[in-house]
Design a protein around this motif. Sequence first.
Motif, PDB file in Angstrom:
ATOM      1  N   GLY A 183      -8.012   0.278   4.549  1.00 31.57           N
ATOM      2  CA  GLY A 183      -6.715   0.676   4.003  1.00 31.57           C
ATOM      3  C   GLY A 183      -5.987   1.636   4.928  1.00 31.57           C
ATOM      4  O   GLY A 183      -5.827   1.360   6.121  1.00 31.57           O
ATOM      5  N   ASP A 184      -5.592   2.789   4.404  1.00 30.69           N
ATOM      6  CA  ASP A 184      -4.770   3.710   5.190  1.00 30.69           C
ATOM      7  C   ASP A 184      -5.515   4.967   5.637  1.00 30.69           C
ATOM      8  O   ASP A 184      -4.919   5.848   6.232  1.00 30.69           O
ATOM      9  N   TYR A 185      -6.838   5.035   5.359  1.00 34.88           N
ATOM     10  CA  TYR A 185      -7.650   6.197   5.744  1.00 34.88           C
ATOM     11  C   TYR A 185      -6.941   7.489   5.318  1.00 34.88           C
ATOM     12  O   TYR A 185      -6.768   8.422   6.106  1.00 34.88           O
ATOM     13  N   PHE A 186      -6.569   7.553   4.049  1.00 30.79           N
ATOM     14  CA  PHE A 186      -5.805   8.703   3.551  1.00 30.79           C
ATOM     15  C   PHE A 186      -6.593   9.997   3.618  1.00 30.79           C
ATOM     16  O   PHE A 186      -6.009  11.085   3.610  1.00 30.79           O
ATOM     17  N   GLY A 187      -7.926   9.897   3.712  1.00 27.55           N
ATOM     18  CA  GLY A 187      -8.727  11.109   3.789  1.00 27.55           C
ATOM     19  C   GLY A 187      -8.637  11.820   5.119  1.00 27.55           C
ATOM     20  O   GLY A 187      -9.086  12.960   5.254  1.00 27.55           O
ATOM     21  N   TYR A 188      -8.033  11.164   6.111  1.00 26.65           N
ATOM     22  CA  TYR A 188      -7.931  11.750   7.448  1.00 26.65           C
ATOM     23  C   TYR A 188      -6.826  12.800   7.539  1.00 26.65           C
ATOM     24  O   TYR A 188      -6.800  13.586   8.482  1.00 26.65           O
ATOM     25  N   HIS A 189      -5.928  12.787   6.557  1.00 29.38           N
ATOM     26  CA  HIS A 189      -4.807  13.727   6.587  1.00 29.38           C
ATOM     27  C   HIS A 189      -4.471  14.125   5.150  1.00 29.38           C
ATOM     28  O   HIS A 189      -5.166  13.708   4.203  1.00 29.38           O
ATOM     29  N   GLU A 190      -3.427  14.930   4.969  1.00 29.29           N
ATOM     30  CA  GLU A 190      -3.107  15.437   3.631  1.00 29.29           C
ATOM     31  C   GLU A 190      -1.689  15.076   3.197  1.00 29.29           C
ATOM     32  O   GLU A 190      -1.135  15.708   2.307  1.00 29.29           O
ATOM     33  N   GLU A 191      -1.113  14.037   3.800  1.00 23.84           N
ATOM     34  CA  GLU A 191       0.278  13.679   3.512  1.00 23.84           C
ATOM     35  C   GLU A 191       0.361  12.356   2.757  1.00 23.84           C
ATOM     36  O   GLU A 191      -0.610  11.618   2.656  1.00 23.84           O
ATOM     37  N   GLY A 192       1.572  12.098   2.250  1.00 25.09           N
ATOM     38  CA  GLY A 192       1.877  10.779   1.735  1.00 25.09           C
ATOM     39  C   GLY A 192       1.560  10.556   0.271  1.00 25.09           C
ATOM     40  O   GLY A 192       0.996  11.411  -0.416  1.00 25.09           O
ATOM     41  N   ILE A 193       1.932   9.346  -0.192  1.00 28.51           N
ATOM     42  CA  ILE A 193       1.698   8.929  -1.570  1.00 28.51           C
ATOM     43  C   ILE A 193       0.484   8.025  -1.592  1.00 28.51           C
ATOM     44  O   ILE A 193       0.432   7.018  -0.888  1.00 28.51           O
ATOM     45  N   VAL A 194      -0.502   8.395  -2.396  1.00 28.82           N
ATOM     46  CA  VAL A 194      -1.737   7.619  -2.497  1.00 28.82           C
ATOM     47  C   VAL A 194      -1.958   7.258  -3.957  1.00 28.82           C
ATOM     48  O   VAL A 194      -2.147   8.142  -4.799  1.00 28.82           O
ATOM     49  N   CYS A 195      -1.921   5.967  -4.257  1.00 29.52           N
ATOM     50  CA  CYS A 195      -2.173   5.480  -5.618  1.00 29.52           C
ATOM     51  C   CYS A 195      -3.143   4.316  -5.508  1.00 29.52           C
ATOM     52  O   CYS A 195      -2.956   3.422  -4.683  1.00 29.52           O
ATOM     53  N   ARG A 196      -4.182   4.334  -6.305  1.00 32.64           N
ATOM     54  CA  ARG A 196      -5.187   3.287  -6.267  1.00 32.64           C
ATOM     55  C   ARG A 196      -5.465   2.796  -7.687  1.00 32.64           C
ATOM     56  O   ARG A 196      -5.837   3.584  -8.562  1.00 32.64           O
TER      57      ARG A 196
END
Length: 301
Positions: free
Chosen positions: A127-140
Amino acid sequence: MMRKALLFFLVLLLLPLQAVAEETGVPAPLFDESVTWPALSWEEKVSPIEPHQDCFLPDNGGYHDDSLDIRIETFRQHDTTVMALYITLRDVSQFRAGTASYRAPWNNTTTVDRMAQRFHAVLAINGDYFGYHEEGIVCRNGVVLRCRPVKHRDALLVHKNGDLSVLLAPTLEAWESVRDDVLHAFCFGPALVVDGQVNEAARDTDMDIGKIKPTQRIAIGQLGPLQYLVVATEGPENPGSVGFTLMEIAQLMADMGCSVAYNLDGGSSSTVALNYRKINALSTGKNRPVSDCIWFATLVP
């Protein structure tokens, strides 16, 4: 008379699939429309149905049953090996997202093939590897894990009818206006294709993704109702491949018929796992742990 009406109805159902087949050169999937199965519950993190081994196609060619069709092709472009996955679903509940850990998912990683096995996924991609940073919209799966929209992270939205859309330079107001209709939101980006056209604004992205550097990339797009395209390219670490720049993969997604397409986390994160095994870019031997994946499930018990 009733038989003629039924045949006419079946033709109408297959027309969108045939249009995609003519555009992509991939045979239209044939589903038995007279048979249906219950949708998967969003409350279940793991599919209750494991993939059927006799439905996988030879030589990592994909998968087919009466709820899910995946056709995989490889070709060469820009002196690079490209893997294209054509995915057709019967129900939006088959389009799912998972994280490496249920607890504090932003702090944990694992490989996509391991997540695929845990979720009983027929197919999984990073996916988007959202854990690598603290930005953006994350919905699962309808659950918001993070709500920090920033203008340099376009958001990919998967709506409750299965359609993809993007929020360009998203704001909190724009997100709140669509929140109730969203199943998944991803925050890598940028958007590659919007309304069937290359998103020229991607040229100016200030994200640190090597936009002009040929490298390994992966993108997801929409071809039609519940019909998707995933493209994974090899990179310069793979013998015989150069890699794609950001705008080259954007142009490819547009040329292959996507109405919407979005850039996911590339480089060594780029992973395609079929039948619980990574099948792309194997020559590097790399299988990077990431925080999340997109996965597809069967409905056939």
